[in-house]
Design a protein around this motif. Structure first.
Motif, PDB file in Angstrom:
ATOM      1  N   PRO A  97      63.795  -1.695 -50.893  1.00  0.00           N
ATOM      2  CA  PRO A  97      63.418  -1.484 -52.266  1.00  0.00           C
ATOM      3  C   PRO A  97      62.361  -2.259 -52.782  1.00  0.00           C
ATOM      4  CG  PRO A  97      65.328  -3.366 -51.962  1.00  0.00           C
ATOM      5  CD  PRO A  97      65.019  -2.873 -50.642  1.00  0.00           C
ATOM      6  N   PHE A  98      61.775  -1.739 -53.625  1.00  0.00           N
ATOM      7  CA  PHE A  98      60.501  -2.426 -54.168  1.00  0.00           C
ATOM      8  C   PHE A  98      60.971  -3.426 -55.315  1.00  0.00           C
ATOM      9  CE2 PHE A  98      59.130   1.424 -52.272  1.00  0.00           C
ATOM     10  CZ  PHE A  98      58.418   1.280 -51.392  1.00  0.00           C
ATOM     11  N   TYR A  99      60.568  -4.521 -55.473  1.00  0.00           N
ATOM     12  CA  TYR A  99      61.143  -5.620 -56.445  1.00  0.00           C
ATOM     13  C   TYR A  99      59.943  -5.584 -57.741  1.00  0.00           C
ATOM     14  CZ  TYR A  99      65.475  -6.346 -53.953  1.00  0.00           C
ATOM     15  OH  TYR A  99      66.577  -6.173 -53.367  1.00  0.00           O
ATOM     16  N   GLY A 100      60.434  -6.046 -58.979  1.00  0.00           N
ATOM     17  CA  GLY A 100      59.617  -6.617 -60.070  1.00  0.00           C
ATOM     18  C   GLY A 100      60.358  -7.642 -60.683  1.00  0.00           C
ATOM     19  N   ARG A 101      59.722  -8.989 -60.546  1.00  0.00           N
ATOM     20  CA  ARG A 101      60.638  -9.976 -60.977  1.00  0.00           C
ATOM     21  C   ARG A 101      59.992 -10.543 -62.284  1.00  0.00           C
ATOM     22  NH1 ARG A 101      61.114 -10.059 -55.496  1.00  0.00           N
ATOM     23  NH2 ARG A 101      63.168 -10.215 -54.507  1.00  0.00           N
ATOM     24  N   TYR A 102      60.665 -10.725 -63.469  1.00  0.00           N
ATOM     25  CA  TYR A 102      60.287 -11.200 -64.653  1.00  0.00           C
ATOM     26  C   TYR A 102      60.920 -12.268 -65.049  1.00  0.00           C
ATOM     27  CZ  TYR A 102      58.362  -6.285 -65.230  1.00  0.00           C
ATOM     28  OH  TYR A 102      58.030  -5.084 -64.887  1.00  0.00           O
ATOM     29  N   ALA A 139      56.031 -13.922 -67.450  1.00  0.00           N
ATOM     30  CA  ALA A 139      55.743 -13.984 -66.198  1.00  0.00           C
ATOM     31  C   ALA A 139      56.220 -13.116 -64.976  1.00  0.00           C
ATOM     32  CB  ALA A 139      56.276 -15.691 -65.731  1.00  0.00           C
ATOM     33  N   ILE A 140      55.383 -12.716 -64.560  1.00  0.00           N
ATOM     34  CA  ILE A 140      55.825 -11.526 -63.371  1.00  0.00           C
ATOM     35  C   ILE A 140      55.281 -11.753 -61.919  1.00  0.00           C
ATOM     36  CG2 ILE A 140      55.599  -9.186 -62.878  1.00  0.00           C
ATOM     37  CD1 ILE A 140      54.793  -8.632 -65.796  1.00  0.00           C
ATOM     38  N   LYS A 141      56.296 -11.584 -61.042  1.00  0.00           N
ATOM     39  CA  LYS A 141      56.076 -11.704 -59.574  1.00  0.00           C
ATOM     40  C   LYS A 141      55.945 -10.217 -58.921  1.00  0.00           C
ATOM     41  CE  LYS A 141      56.965 -14.421 -55.223  1.00  0.00           C
ATOM     42  NZ  LYS A 141      58.133 -15.403 -54.786  1.00  0.00           N
ATOM     43  N   LEU A 142      55.157 -10.031 -58.446  1.00  0.00           N
ATOM     44  CA  LEU A 142      54.891  -8.559 -57.788  1.00  0.00           C
ATOM     45  C   LEU A 142      55.567  -8.523 -56.139  1.00  0.00           C
ATOM     46  CD1 LEU A 142      51.639  -7.578 -59.030  1.00  0.00           C
ATOM     47  CD2 LEU A 142      53.930  -6.975 -59.982  1.00  0.00           C
ATOM     48  N   GLN A 143      55.966  -7.504 -55.631  1.00  0.00           N
ATOM     49  CA  GLN A 143      56.388  -7.207 -54.468  1.00  0.00           C
ATOM     50  C   GLN A 143      55.348  -7.242 -53.265  1.00  0.00           C
ATOM     51  OE1 GLN A 143      59.579  -6.654 -53.263  1.00  0.00           O
ATOM     52  NE2 GLN A 143      59.359  -5.860 -51.431  1.00  0.00           N
ATOM     53  N   SER A 144      55.373  -7.876 -52.219  1.00  0.00           N
ATOM     54  CA  SER A 144      54.403  -7.956 -51.269  1.00  0.00           C
ATOM     55  C   SER A 144      54.457  -6.513 -50.250  1.00  0.00           C
ATOM     56  CB  SER A 144      54.509  -9.348 -50.459  1.00  0.00           C
ATOM     57  OG  SER A 144      55.679  -9.331 -49.888  1.00  0.00           O
ATOM     58  N   GLY A 145      53.416  -6.533 -49.362  1.00  0.00           N
ATOM     59  CA  GLY A 145      53.778  -5.592 -48.279  1.00  0.00           C
ATOM     60  C   GLY A 145      53.195  -4.181 -48.743  1.00  0.00           C
ATOM     61  N   TYR A 146      53.817  -3.189 -48.343  1.00  0.00           N
ATOM     62  CA  TYR A 146      53.435  -1.837 -48.716  1.00  0.00           C
ATOM     63  C   TYR A 146      54.201  -1.471 -49.947  1.00  0.00           C
ATOM     64  CZ  TYR A 146      52.295   3.097 -48.135  1.00  0.00           C
ATOM     65  OH  TYR A 146      51.808   4.460 -48.538  1.00  0.00           O
ATOM     66  N   THR A 147      53.303  -1.362 -50.996  1.00  0.00           N
ATOM     67  CA  THR A 147      53.814  -0.917 -52.388  1.00  0.00           C
ATOM     68  C   THR A 147      53.060   0.427 -52.887  1.00  0.00           C
ATOM     69  OG1 THR A 147      52.335  -2.624 -53.247  1.00  0.00           O
ATOM     70  CG2 THR A 147      54.540  -3.260 -52.852  1.00  0.00           C
ATOM     71  N   ALA A 148      52.480   1.177 -52.169  1.00  0.00           N
ATOM     72  CA  ALA A 148      51.625   2.301 -52.611  1.00  0.00           C
ATOM     73  C   ALA A 148      52.661   3.174 -53.365  1.00  0.00           C
ATOM     74  CB  ALA A 148      51.102   3.045 -51.684  1.00  0.00           C
ATOM     75  N   GLY A 149      51.838   3.934 -54.559  1.00  0.00           N
ATOM     76  CA  GLY A 149      52.675   4.596 -55.449  1.00  0.00           C
ATOM     77  C   GLY A 149      53.634   4.161 -56.135  1.00  0.00           C
ATOM     78  N   VAL A 150      53.746   2.801 -56.288  1.00  0.00           N
ATOM     79  CA  VAL A 150      54.769   2.075 -57.229  1.00  0.00           C
ATOM     80  C   VAL A 150      54.156   1.439 -58.285  1.00  0.00           C
ATOM     81  CG1 VAL A 150      56.493   0.230 -56.978  1.00  0.00           C
ATOM     82  CG2 VAL A 150      56.404   1.642 -55.155  1.00  0.00           C
ATOM     83  N   ILE A 151      54.731   1.479 -59.453  1.00  0.00           N
ATOM     84  CA  ILE A 151      54.243   0.890 -60.939  1.00  0.00           C
ATOM     85  C   ILE A 151      55.146  -0.222 -61.283  1.00  0.00           C
ATOM     86  CG2 ILE A 151      53.340   1.348 -62.991  1.00  0.00           C
ATOM     87  CD1 ILE A 151      51.351   2.557 -61.194  1.00  0.00           C
ATOM     88  N   PRO A 206      49.170 -11.963 -56.654  1.00  0.00           N
ATOM     89  CA  PRO A 206      50.367 -12.091 -57.537  1.00  0.00           C
ATOM     90  C   PRO A 206      51.588 -11.918 -56.844  1.00  0.00           C
ATOM     91  CG  PRO A 206      49.261  -9.901 -57.515  1.00  0.00           C
ATOM     92  CD  PRO A 206      48.338 -10.708 -56.705  1.00  0.00           C
ATOM     93  N   THR A 207      51.688 -11.624 -55.724  1.00  0.00           N
ATOM     94  CA  THR A 207      52.924 -11.720 -54.810  1.00  0.00           C
ATOM     95  C   THR A 207      53.444 -13.039 -54.517  1.00  0.00           C
ATOM     96  OG1 THR A 207      52.131 -11.353 -52.546  1.00  0.00           O
ATOM     97  CG2 THR A 207      52.327  -9.333 -53.883  1.00  0.00           C
ATOM     98  N   LYS A 208      52.547 -14.016 -54.584  1.00  0.00           N
ATOM     99  CA  LYS A 208      52.990 -15.320 -54.020  1.00  0.00           C
ATOM    100  C   LYS A 208      53.837 -16.248 -55.289  1.00  0.00           C
ATOM    101  CE  LYS A 208      50.629 -14.815 -49.986  1.00  0.00           C
ATOM    102  NZ  LYS A 208      51.773 -14.972 -48.899  1.00  0.00           N
ATOM    103  N   ASP A 209      53.461 -15.936 -56.306  1.00  0.00           N
ATOM    104  CA  ASP A 209      54.262 -16.852 -57.410  1.00  0.00           C
ATOM    105  C   ASP A 209      54.166 -16.128 -58.682  1.00  0.00           C
ATOM    106  OD1 ASP A 209      55.388 -18.875 -58.620  1.00  0.00           O
ATOM    107  OD2 ASP A 209      53.723 -20.253 -58.047  1.00  0.00           O
TER     108      ASP A 209
END
Length: 294
Positions: free
Chosen positions: A226-231, A86-98, A158-161
């Motif tokens: 920072p740009f976060y990825g949550r798993y 299960a993954i939750k993505l960062q919201s806002g400006y995330t251009a260039g980030v994988i 995908p940034t909400k939950d």
């Protein structure tokens, strides 16, 4: 993870349908429910960027800033299996980030590796994330790699939950799932176009400004770091390549056979009809002699 030099982004190659309402029809089967969840440390370890990784009660957070990103790797290699989180993505400006979840044997076969990707391509404010799936077979990172990219937008934010994403890989097929809905099936049509060597499961967050967002038009902006990825809710069930006992490969079908049920195919068709906008097989600018499975 291999760089994607060959990809030509055609963002509106297939216009999205505007009349899609709600979510996809039920696939009628939930393969993730047949596999127990594990904590991060039960199946994975840090691979790089340990100072940009935090584990809390089995859940993982990794992040990217100007100094580094972070990645992780499964403890064991697999010859097939079901690999999810299960993954939750960062919201806002995330251009260039994988932010990614993928299978690879690049460390075992540098310059000649296989790979199966789920990648979330960062975006600018007001535009949706792109979920890219990809398959490499004996590819390299030197510009000669042959990608098999398909891209969709999601029917939710995908940034909400947290939402569940998974790769099912067995000797006959690769199936990508989002919340148990199959979004792509890649069948083995020949040994030359299908990854057969053992792979490890990986995940990462990294700066791919050269190509990730509208073919590199928008770069990572570290004013937003920072740009976060949550798993969390890791699913790791497969045939350990180092195991000695016989192992039955995982399947995504309720019958236990290869392929999908009629209901699953209908759900996948709905996603592809309404949310898919790039298919390498339908890209007229690609040399399809290199992708004979098309």
């Amino acid at each position: 993870m291999a760089l994607h030099f060959s990809l030509i982004f055609i963002i509106f190659l297939f216009p999205l349908r505007s009349n899609a309402q709600g979510g996809p029809p039920s696939p009628g089967y939930n393969p993730s429910s047949r596999i127990g969840s594990i904590g991060f440390n039960q199946g994975y370890r840090n691979l790089w960027g340990p100072q940009h990784q935090r584990v809390d009660q089995g859940a993982l957070t990794i992040w990217l800033d100007r100094s580094s990103g972070s990645g992780f790797k499964s403890l064991n290699p697999y010859s097939s299996g079901y690999f999810g989180a299960a993954i939750k993505l960062q919201s806002g400006y995330t251009a260039g980030v994988i932010t990614s979840l993928y299978l690879s044997n690049n460390e075992a076969h540098p310059g000649n590796h296989d790979e199966i990707d789920i990648e979330f391509l960062g975006t600018t404010v007001g535009k949706p994330y792109v979920l890219q799936t990809n398959v490499y077979v004996r590819g390299s990172g030197d510009g000669n790699i042959i990608g098999r990219e398909m891209q969709i937008h999601l029917w939710f934010d995908p940034t909400k939950d947290f939402h569940n994403y998974a790769i099912l890989w067995n000797p006959t097929e690769i199936i990508f799932f989002v919340d148990d809905v199959p979004i792509r099936r890649y069948a083995r049509k020949s040994d030359a176009t299908f990854p057969l060597r053992p792979m490890w499961a990986y995940g990462s967050i990294w700066d791919a400004s050269t190509w990730a967002t509208e073919n590199g038009k928008y770069k990572a902006d570290y004013n937003h770091q920072p740009f976060y990825g949550r798993y969390n809710n890791f699913k790791l069930s497969g045939c350990n390549a180092n195991g000695r006992s016989a192992c039955r490969p995982a399947t995504g079908s309720p019958t236990g056979s290869t392929g999908l049920s009629r209901q699953q195919y209908a759900a996948m068709a709905w996603v592809q009809r309404n949310y898919q906008f790039y298919d390498y097989c339908r890209d007229s600018q690609r040399d399809h002699r290199l992708t004979p499975e098309c």
